[in-house]
Design an enzyme around this catalytic site. Structure first.
Site, PDB file in Angstrom:
ATOM      1  N   CYS A 165       7.916  -5.278 -15.228  1.00 58.97           N
ATOM      2  CA  CYS A 165       8.081  -5.396 -16.855  1.00 58.97           C
ATOM      3  C   CYS A 165       9.606  -5.297 -17.173  1.00 58.97           C
ATOM      4  CB  CYS A 165       7.733  -3.951 -17.461  1.00 58.97           C
ATOM      5  SG  CYS A 165       6.028  -3.651 -17.148  1.00 58.97           S
ATOM      6  N   ILE A 271      -1.016  -0.607  12.285  1.00 54.14           N
ATOM      7  CA  ILE A 271      -2.286  -0.439  12.751  1.00 54.14           C
ATOM      8  C   ILE A 271      -3.162   0.295  11.778  1.00 54.14           C
ATOM      9  CG2 ILE A 271      -2.041   1.780  14.142  1.00 54.14           C
ATOM     10  CD1 ILE A 271      -3.643   0.096  16.264  1.00 54.14           C
ATOM     11  N   PHE A 788       0.370  -8.351 -19.452  1.00 54.53           N
ATOM     12  CA  PHE A 788       0.811  -9.674 -19.620  1.00 54.53           C
ATOM     13  C   PHE A 788      -0.281 -10.754 -19.921  1.00 54.53           C
ATOM     14  CE2 PHE A 788       3.085  -7.359 -16.571  1.00 54.53           C
ATOM     15  CZ  PHE A 788       4.085  -6.888 -17.000  1.00 54.53           C
ATOM     16  N   PHE A 904       1.287 -18.224 -22.737  1.00 56.81           N
ATOM     17  CA  PHE A 904      -0.053 -18.682 -23.267  1.00 56.81           C
ATOM     18  C   PHE A 904       0.055 -20.072 -23.363  1.00 56.81           C
ATOM     19  CE2 PHE A 904      -4.192 -19.019 -25.901  1.00 56.81           C
ATOM     20  CZ  PHE A 904      -4.848 -18.261 -25.218  1.00 56.81           C
ATOM     21  N   GLU A1254       6.484 -12.454 -25.840  1.00 54.63           N
ATOM     22  CA  GLU A1254       6.199 -13.847 -25.043  1.00 54.63           C
ATOM     23  C   GLU A1254       7.356 -14.793 -24.960  1.00 54.63           C
ATOM     24  OE1 GLU A1254       2.507 -14.184 -27.222  1.00 54.63           O
ATOM     25  OE2 GLU A1254       1.722 -14.881 -25.281  1.00 54.63           O
TER      26      GLU A1254
HETATM   27  C1  FAD Z   1       5.445  -3.291   3.730  1.00 56.88           C
HETATM   28  C2  FAD Z   1       5.626  -3.854   4.999  1.00 56.88           C
HETATM   29  C3  FAD Z   1       6.600  -4.650   5.111  1.00 56.88           C
HETATM   30  C4  FAD Z   1       7.025  -5.146   6.347  1.00 56.88           C
HETATM   31  N1  FAD Z   1       8.002  -6.043   6.706  1.00 56.88           N
HETATM   32  C5  FAD Z   1       8.260  -6.639   7.646  1.00 56.88           C
HETATM   33  C6  FAD Z   1       9.223  -7.479   7.787  1.00 56.88           C
HETATM   34  O1  FAD Z   1      10.164  -7.763   6.898  1.00 56.88           O
HETATM   35  N2  FAD Z   1       9.706  -7.968   9.102  1.00 56.88           N
HETATM   36  C7  FAD Z   1       8.897  -7.737  10.126  1.00 56.88           C
HETATM   37  O2  FAD Z   1       9.310  -7.985  11.147  1.00 56.88           O
HETATM   38  N3  FAD Z   1       7.972  -6.811  10.230  1.00 56.88           N
HETATM   39  C8  FAD Z   1       7.747  -6.303   8.809  1.00 56.88           C
HETATM   40  N4  FAD Z   1       6.588  -5.253   8.697  1.00 56.88           N
HETATM   41  C9  FAD Z   1       5.917  -5.049   9.941  1.00 56.88           C
HETATM   42  C10 FAD Z   1       6.401  -3.818  10.614  1.00 56.88           C
HETATM   43  O3  FAD Z   1       7.502  -3.956  11.236  1.00 56.88           O
HETATM   44  C11 FAD Z   1       5.423  -3.191  11.607  1.00 56.88           C
HETATM   45  O4  FAD Z   1       4.445  -2.680  10.520  1.00 56.88           O
HETATM   46  C12 FAD Z   1       6.268  -1.835  12.188  1.00 56.88           C
HETATM   47  O5  FAD Z   1       7.093  -2.372  12.998  1.00 56.88           O
HETATM   48  C13 FAD Z   1       5.239  -1.344  13.165  1.00 56.88           C
HETATM   49  O6  FAD Z   1       5.604   0.011  13.642  1.00 56.88           O
HETATM   50  P1  FAD Z   1       4.760   1.476  13.725  1.00 56.88           P
HETATM   51  O7  FAD Z   1       5.730   2.332  14.244  1.00 56.88           O
HETATM   52  O8  FAD Z   1       4.314   1.746  12.193  1.00 56.88           O
HETATM   53  O9  FAD Z   1       3.628   0.789  14.495  1.00 56.88           O
HETATM   54  P2  FAD Z   1       2.001   1.237  14.725  1.00 56.88           P
HETATM   55  O10 FAD Z   1       1.348   0.721  13.607  1.00 56.88           O
HETATM   56  O11 FAD Z   1       1.827   2.868  14.772  1.00 56.88           O
HETATM   57  O12 FAD Z   1       1.618   0.718  16.011  1.00 56.88           O
HETATM   58  C14 FAD Z   1       1.636  -0.800  16.068  1.00 56.88           C
HETATM   59  C15 FAD Z   1       1.082  -1.184  17.516  1.00 56.88           C
HETATM   60  O13 FAD Z   1       1.781  -0.700  18.288  1.00 56.88           O
HETATM   61  C16 FAD Z   1       0.973   0.004  19.464  1.00 56.88           C
HETATM   62  N5  FAD Z   1       1.952   0.950  20.036  1.00 56.88           N
HETATM   63  C17 FAD Z   1       2.935   1.551  19.325  1.00 56.88           C
HETATM   64  N6  FAD Z   1       3.775   2.240  20.048  1.00 56.88           N
HETATM   65  C18 FAD Z   1       3.276   1.857  21.339  1.00 56.88           C
HETATM   66  C19 FAD Z   1       3.754   2.151  22.564  1.00 56.88           C
HETATM   67  N7  FAD Z   1       4.905   3.308  22.658  1.00 56.88           N
HETATM   68  N8  FAD Z   1       3.368   1.983  23.850  1.00 56.88           N
HETATM   69  C20 FAD Z   1       1.962   0.878  23.521  1.00 56.88           C
HETATM   70  N9  FAD Z   1       1.590   0.732  22.437  1.00 56.88           N
HETATM   71  C21 FAD Z   1       2.201   0.907  21.474  1.00 56.88           C
HETATM   72  C22 FAD Z   1      -0.086   0.570  18.707  1.00 56.88           C
HETATM   73  O14 FAD Z   1      -1.086   0.772  19.628  1.00 56.88           O
HETATM   74  C23 FAD Z   1      -0.487  -0.531  17.791  1.00 56.88           C
HETATM   75  O15 FAD Z   1      -1.213  -1.371  18.139  1.00 56.88           O
HETATM   76  C24 FAD Z   1       6.099  -4.660   7.511  1.00 56.88           C
HETATM   77  C25 FAD Z   1       5.058  -3.983   7.588  1.00 56.88           C
HETATM   78  C26 FAD Z   1       4.828  -3.578   6.337  1.00 56.88           C
HETATM   79  C27 FAD Z   1       3.692  -2.367   6.075  1.00 56.88           C
HETATM   80  S1  FES Z   2       7.730  -0.537 -16.235  1.00 52.84           S
HETATM   81 FE1  FES Z   2       8.134  -1.122 -14.278  1.00 52.84          FE
HETATM   82  S2  FES Z   2       6.085  -2.047 -13.847  1.00 52.84           S
HETATM   83 FE2  FES Z   2       6.107  -1.615 -15.961  1.00 52.84          FE
END
Ligand code: FAD
Ligand code: FES
Ligand code: FES
Length: 1319
Positions: A165, A271, A788, A904, A1254
């Protein structure tokens, strides 16, 4: 758990214990028996603790609305750690022994707002308020951790929070105001600080400044005991076992005992969705966040070893603190890694996501490319305690697979670069700030110490396909070579050869980025080695945000409360999280949830629907479809051609066919997936071009004519033809569509709570569906978290289907759209295509223009014919073209039906007209401004549609804006800048808006209000308009207070309901304040007139006494007001007869942009706006509408690209994760807004104000025009002097390709085979 305020979660004990009421804030200690790992913190807060301040807008970690502060005591560092986290991703099991602070704990209306909340209110940073609690929590956590912040850090902190917004400027202002010193000093340099403190020695910190004594106190129990974090735990719940070991040995034992158990880290950001969908291979989960051995960072002689459970935030802290400077230098490995970490997600993600999770999940992920580039080594351990080392390169070759799936990643070794080695890493996202990479890349270059040649060059790229790749052939070309620029061209040829077979969308752009990265990195390293003084400037110029707002405020003594910049009346409740949105409403004890069974085809016959498996699922109560609709199944705005539930045929992918009703929304969603539908496919088409070819058109044709177009074109001195396209736009209001329908026990009454902007339509159609009279259906709308235009027809479908379900089971039914369903299936802004022919004189006077306009309506007309008419009006209302013909046609395709969206049709029309003018300016060689000045209407002219332009304020706005923006001066500076810079270019452009206010359909121009005065003098106000964040209720209270001559505080607006004000016109068209304001004035005037005799008799009596006297004198203290704004309407088919608008609002803007010619990234350096809102009812609110509208328009012009799968016709968006609306980094760096002073105008009825909402969005056309200028400047740099047709939205891909140059020439031959196509 300690707190609504602050919570520590432990699970061994039973029940929920209330611990203390500290200063009015509740603190809870929570213990949950058998916690379910599927349950996220947001579910638990909202549904178990009824703490609904934390909002759920996307459930994908991509918007920040659910931000909370999570705290724990680190016994090793002996300090309390606070971090911001997304409650929608955080499993409750991960919070054992932690404290959670939600917005309710920060401040409240009862016990006092926190300074941050107050500043949000006072800076007018709150409109719909759905994002506000998340913003507050981000700021709150930030200040807990940063006693002396700077502005760059603040902007960075806000990258993870989206607002649809406000345009962010006032939010940033609130953030700056809340800094601990209260004077803004801590954001300034030492010099500036000194200067300000000397000047302002007697100034005390403002009351809004951050006061540490108000901070939430961390629970002592968690600090004293190590038990929470240092003991192994096992939770069994929800069909899962969640094990949390605290040592590596324990972890290995667990893995040996449960070989299929899934390892998770952090907040399981990668995951987590599999856990929540029950799609893991085994029900056992091992959470490694407390395994000490995996949390270590060890600096070794040749490199650094980072444990797999180390979070990105911890890595960054360590690298900045311990290594930067000591081991680093320009082009060193630490700087490269910091660059990689900087742009992964946002703070909320970096605080929990771990290196292990990042590298072990199939990406593409940013640091995977980095690790491949630097030759990192992975250290694994198997359950039988054997350790293994594996180079990351081999790991990638294995397909990102561990040699043995049982192996656990312990740490990653990153080698330091040697003396003669240089490392760089870079990422190009779609949007700067919280976004995945389009392409990322890394380079390591080793120099031969003896001859200074390249000894070894490793160049890697990632994110093109699922794993990163090392381009070995590039090394072959480079190794042994001296540093000459010839290498760049050769390397680019190799890069193209290596990548061109990749199977991905946008390959031309991706490969050009890979080449650009090579070029930049190679240049940067060679210039570092050569110690060149003048380095090539790459990338955008770093800048921070600022802005100014100019408007007149009436004398504080003035008795009128209108015209004052008063903050949003619900701002306190919104800032404290107390404001109630639909899904915040408490559950009825017998309430059920509903979820849809949706079409997986874009166009098909329904052959059969088998619900047996779904109905057998525990917790499922029933299934509804067209057979259960007791009344009519068909509805629609003009003709009833939309089925509530289709019976024979589906018309778009995602169309609801029926609905599962279940005990919880999770059960309903899971069961809906089990319903089997058989289809027989029918032919499909999706694009305007296909519809034109197949003649798939609605019968309606709009035709506006002036003069003699044939003659005009034939006699023109010069002529031009062109085709202009605009794309679709998704509303992405922060609160998804939501409905709760409560059947009453008697006489077929139903209460419908829905976040609609069309209460009357919902009431009428729910009555129609249920077959009950309208007087039994009460639609109630407290507020909507943004709309909107997107919460009109689609909310009828939501409330209608929920009503049918509630009717069938005779119990309350709640339907909350998931973000993914909302963006895939609800209406969007219409894409347009215009074919034009223009005739003009050599000196730029446009004499003839013919335009054939097509819009993509989706599968039915809906409101498309009105959108077409408004688009045509927008094209016709600014320039005086004597011979004109506009024809508009409506293309029918197999996509969701497109509908209303702020403006619109206006933004599309304005975009097309300004681009035609731009084309003519380029063709004639006349300056774009001069050309428009020459052709613009003049005061008193009659336009194509017969409106006489009285009080035509556009030229005044234009001249004021030219002055405010210093257009001529800045244009010269830009020319100079472009001359000096090869790889960044700037552009400047003015834009205008003339927006018609007042519905042309007479019956829509009416409104009602009801004003009740109670015996204590308090006033309850109701009117037919809906608060969707535009500040309508605040303005209406100002109007009532002005008429009644009482303070605003005495007046309250509770909700809009069809029971109090019937037959209200939809909230839209920037006309709602005008209409409802008239009705409110009328009601208040009736009451005032009734009270007048008493007032005359008791002139000094205070208001309360007067009201008591009125009551005892039996004077009615309730009045219904009514207002109708016009008697003459307009029929577009009878062009020129009647009045199509009541008045116009006007505005002008000047936009300055900069582009990175090698990547296509852009930034808006400056936007100056002058807007005519008449005498603003509330200048602060109107400035908010202008800023917010402009930024939303800038999104439409640049970032926001709606795509669909070209075979299936499914919209491929799922939410803010892959649909990029502007974030804090994308707003104009300098944003100046003026309300036109002394605007000419009649004394319009509502205190001489004009509608807003708008029109300002249309000014963002200037951002696109400025980008077109910048792209043309880049082309000129390559000797191309054409006028480039930059498509809309001007995504970084289009800007890059438009900039041309040798790289683009090289990739030109690549054949695109995109699966996802833009709408
Ligand atoms: C909103 C959002 C924005 C994001 N933006 C980006 C971005 O800009 N750039 C980018 O590169 N990524 C991005 N990501 C992805 C993000 O980098 C990964 O989700 C994150 O790094 C995973 O880390 P985690 O610790 O949460 O892993 P988890 O989800 O806990 O694990 C991921 C996987 O790894 C396995 N695993 C974890 N640790 C081990 C271990 N020690 N040994 C063996 N297997 C293992 C797990 O079994 C699982 O399969 C984004 C994710 C989200 C949700
Ligand atoms: S005031 Fe931020 S989404 Fe509406
Ligand atoms: S709701 Fe959690 S980030 Fe959007």
């Amino acid at each position: 758990m300690l707190g609504s305020h602050c919570g520590a979660i432990r699970y061994e004990r039973h029940g929920q214990q209330f611990v203390a009421d500290r200063g009015g804030f509740l603190e809870f200690q929570i213990s949950i028996e058998n916690p379910d790992p599927k349950v996220t913190l947001i579910q638990y807060l909202r549904r178990n603790l009824y703490l609904t301040g934390t909002k759920e807008a996307c459930s994908q970690g991509a918007c920040g609305a659910c931000t909370v502060m999570i705290s724990y005591y680190n016994h090793h560092q002996k300090k309390i750690i606070h971090y911001s986290g997304n409650a929608c991703l955080t499993p409750i099991c991960s919070l054992h022994g932690m404290a959670v602070t939600t917005v309710e704990g920060v401040g409240s209306t009862r016990n006092g707002l926190h300074p941050i909340q107050r500043n949000m209110m006072e800076s007018h940073g709150i409109q719909c308020g759905f994002c506000t609690p998340g913003m507050v929590m981000t700021m709150y956590t930030f200040f807990r951790n940063n006693p002396e912040p700077n502005q760059e850090d603040m902007e960075r902190a806000l990258e993870g929070n989206l607002c649809r917004c406000t345009g962010y400027r006032p939010i940033l202002e609130a953030f700056k105001k809340s800094c601990p010193c209260g004077l803004g000093l801590c954001q300034q340099s030492a010099e500036e600080k000194k200067e300000v403190t000397e000047k302002k020695t007697d100034e005390k910190p403002t009351p809004e400044s951050y006061d540490k004594t108000q901070d939430v106190i961390f629970p002592g129990e968690l600090q004293r005991s190590t038990e929470f974090r240092d003991t192994d735990i096992l939770f069994v719940g929800g069909g899962y076992s969640w094990m949390r070991p605290v040592s590596l040995n324990k972890l290995l034992d667990m893995k040996a005992a449960s070989p299929k158990a899934t390892i998770i880290m952090g907040s399981q950001t990668a995951i987590g969705s599999k856990i929540r969908n029950n799609s893991l291979p085994s029900p056992e989960i091992i959470c490694c966040t407390q395994v000490l051995e995996l949390k270590r960072i060890v600096e070794e002689k040749d490199g650094i070893s980072i444990g797999s459970a180390v979070t990105f935030a911890q890595m960054e802290d360590y690298l900045r603190g311990s290594l930067k400077g000591k081991k680093d230098r320009d082009c060193g490995v630490v700087s490269a890694l910091l660059e990689g970490l900087r742009w992964i997600g946002a703070d909320q993600l970096r605080n929990v996501a771990t290196l292990g999770g990042h590298l072990m999940s199939v990406g593409p992920h940013d640091l995977q490319t980095f690790m491949l580039t630097v030759g990192a080594e992975l250290n694994f351990i198997s359950p039988n305690k054997k350790t293994k080392k594996l180079s990351y390169e081999k790991f990638v070759k294995n397909g990102i697979n561990v040699p043995d799936p049982q192996d656990i990643l312990v740490s990653v070794f990153i080698p330091f670069n040697k003396q003669n080695e240089y490392v760089l890493y870079s990422k190009q996202p779609f949007r700067r700030g919280m976004d995945y990479a389009v392409v990322n890349s890394g380079m390591v270059l080793r120099v031969n110490e003896k001859n200074g040649n390249i000894e070894n060059l490793r160049f890697c790229v990632g994110n093109i396909e699922s794993k990163p790749c090392l381009l070995e052939k590039v090394s072959n070309v480079a190794n042994g070579r001296s540093f000459d620029d010839k290498l760049i061209g050769e390397a680019c040829d190799v890069i193209i050869g290596e990548l061109k077979e990749c199977k991905a969308d946008s390959m031309k752009y991706k490969i050009s980025l890979a080449c650009a990265f090579f070029f930049k990195m190679y240049k940067q390293i060679s210039e570092t080695i050569k110690q060149t003084n003048e380095k090539t400037e790459f990338g955008l110029t770093p800048t921070l945000s600022s802005g100014a707002q100019y408007y007149d405020v009436p004398n504080p003594e003035a008795k009128e409360i209108v015209w004052q910049p008063i903050h949003h009346t619900a701002a306190k409740s919104l800032a404290s999280g107390e404001a109630v949105f639909i899904d915040d409403m408490p559950q009825y004890t017998n309430e059920l949830s509903m979820w849809y069974v949706t079409s997986t085809r874009a166009h098909a016959k329904i052959l059969s629907v088998d619900t047996s498996a779904a109905l057998a699922m525990p917790g499922v109560v029933d299934y509804v479809d067209h057979r259960d609709v007791p009344g009519e199944n068909m509805y629609g705005p003009l003709v009833h051609d939309i089925p509530l539930f289709p019976d024979k045929e589906v018309s778009f992918h995602g169309q609801p066919i029926g609905g599962i009703i279940a005990e919880t929304r999770e059960i309903a969603r899971a069961a809906a997936k089990l319903v089997k539908v058989e289809y027989e496919d029918l032919p499909t088409l999706f694009l305007i071009e296909d519809a034109i070819e197949k003649k798939s058109m609605d019968a309606y044709v709009a035709s506006h004519v002036n003069g003699d177009i044939e003659k005009g074109l034939a006699e023109a001195e010069m002529s031009l033809e062109g085709v202009i396209n605009t794309g679709a736009q998704e509303h992405l209001y922060m609160e998804p569509i939501s409905a709760l329908v409560v059947p009453k026990k008697e006489d077929s009454e139903v209460d419908v709570f829905v976040n609609t902007q069309e209460a009357n339509g919902c009431q009428t159609d729910v009555g129609l569906f249920l077959g009950v009279p309208n007087n039994r259906v009460n639609v109630r709308v407290k507020r909507s978290g943004g709309a909107f235009g997107g919460k009109a027809l689609d909310t009828i479908s939501a409330s209608g289907t929920a009503a049918v379900a509630a009717w069938k089971v005779n119990r309350p039914v709640r339907l909350i759209y998931t973000r993914s369903f909302d963006v895939k299936t609800t209406c969007k802004r219409h894409p347009f295509k215009a074919f034009y022919k223009a005739g003009f004189t050599k000196d730029g006077r446009v004499t003839a223009l013919s335009i054939d306009l097509y819009l993509n309506a989706g599968w039915n007309n809906g409101v498309s014919m009105f959108v077409m008419e408004l688009a045509m009006l927008a094209m016709e209302s600014t320039f005086d073209i004597p011979n004109y013909k506009g024809t508009g046609r409506i293309c029918l395709t197999n996509l969701p039906s497109n509908g209303a969206f702020r403006g619109f049709g206006g933004p599309q029309g304005n975009f097309i007209m300004h681009n035609i003018m731009y084309d003519i300016a380029k063709k004639t060689g006349i300056s774009f401004n001069r050309l428009r000045e020459m052709n613009v209407y003049k005061e008193g002219d009659k336009n194509v549609n017969g409106m006489v332009l009285k009080h035509f304020n556009l030229p005044i706005c234009w001249e004021d804006c030219k002055k405010q923006s210093k257009f001529d001066e800045v244009s010269k500076e830009i020319e100079e800048f472009n001359r000096k810079n090869r790889f960044r270019k700037r552009g400047i452009a003015m834009s205008t808006v003339v927006f018609s206010i007042g519905y042309p359909i007479v019956f829509l121009c009416q409104a009602g209000a009801l004003v009740n005065i109670y015996q204590d003098g308090s006033v309850l106000l109701t009117h037919g308009g809906i608060e969707i964040g535009q500040g309508l209720h605040t303005k209406m209270i100002q109007v009532a207070a002005t008429v009644l001559e009482i303070p605003m505080e005495k007046i309250y607006m509770s909700e809009t309901s069809t029971a109090t004000v019937p037959n209200a016109t939809e909230t839209g068209g920037s006309f709602v304040a005008d209409l409802n304001g008239g009705a409110v004035m009328n009601a208040c005037q009736i009451l005032k007139d009734r009270l007048q005799p008493l007032k005359d008799a008791m002139p000094d009596a205070p208001w309360e006494k007067l009201i008591q006297a009125a009551y005892f004198s039996r004077i009615s203290l309730s009045a219904a007001g009514f207002f109708k704004s016009r008697n003459v309407g307009y029929d577009f088919q009878k062009q020129g007869e009647g009045e199509y608008a009541l008045y116009n609002s006007y505005g002008a803007a000047c936009s300055v942009v900069e582009i990175d010619c090698l990547t296509g990234e852009h930034q808006i350096l400056k936007a100056d706006i002058v807007f005519d809102v008449g005498k603003s009812l509330n200048p602060a609110i109107d400035v908010g509408q202008i800023e917010g509208g402009f930024v939303q328009g800038a999104g439409m012009m640049t970032l926001e690209q709606v795509t669909y799968d070209k075979d299936r016709g499914e919209v491929t968006l799922y939410g803010p994760g892959n649909y990029k609306i502007p974030g804090i980094r994308n707003i104009p760096k300098e944003f100046n807004v003026s309300l036109l002073k002394e605007a000419k105008g009649e004394n319009r009825p509502l205190y001489s104000s004009k509608g807003i909402g708008e029109p300002p969005l249309l000014l963002a056309v200037g951002v696109h025009l400025a980008l077109r200028e910048a792209v043309n400047a880049a082309r000129e740099g390559h000797g191309i002097t054409d006028s480039y047709r930059l498509e809309c939205p001007a995504t970084s891909e289009r800007i890059r390709i438009g900039c041309a140059g040798p790289i683009v020439k090289k990739v030109d031959a690549i054949v695109e085979n995109n699966q996802n196509v833009q709408l």
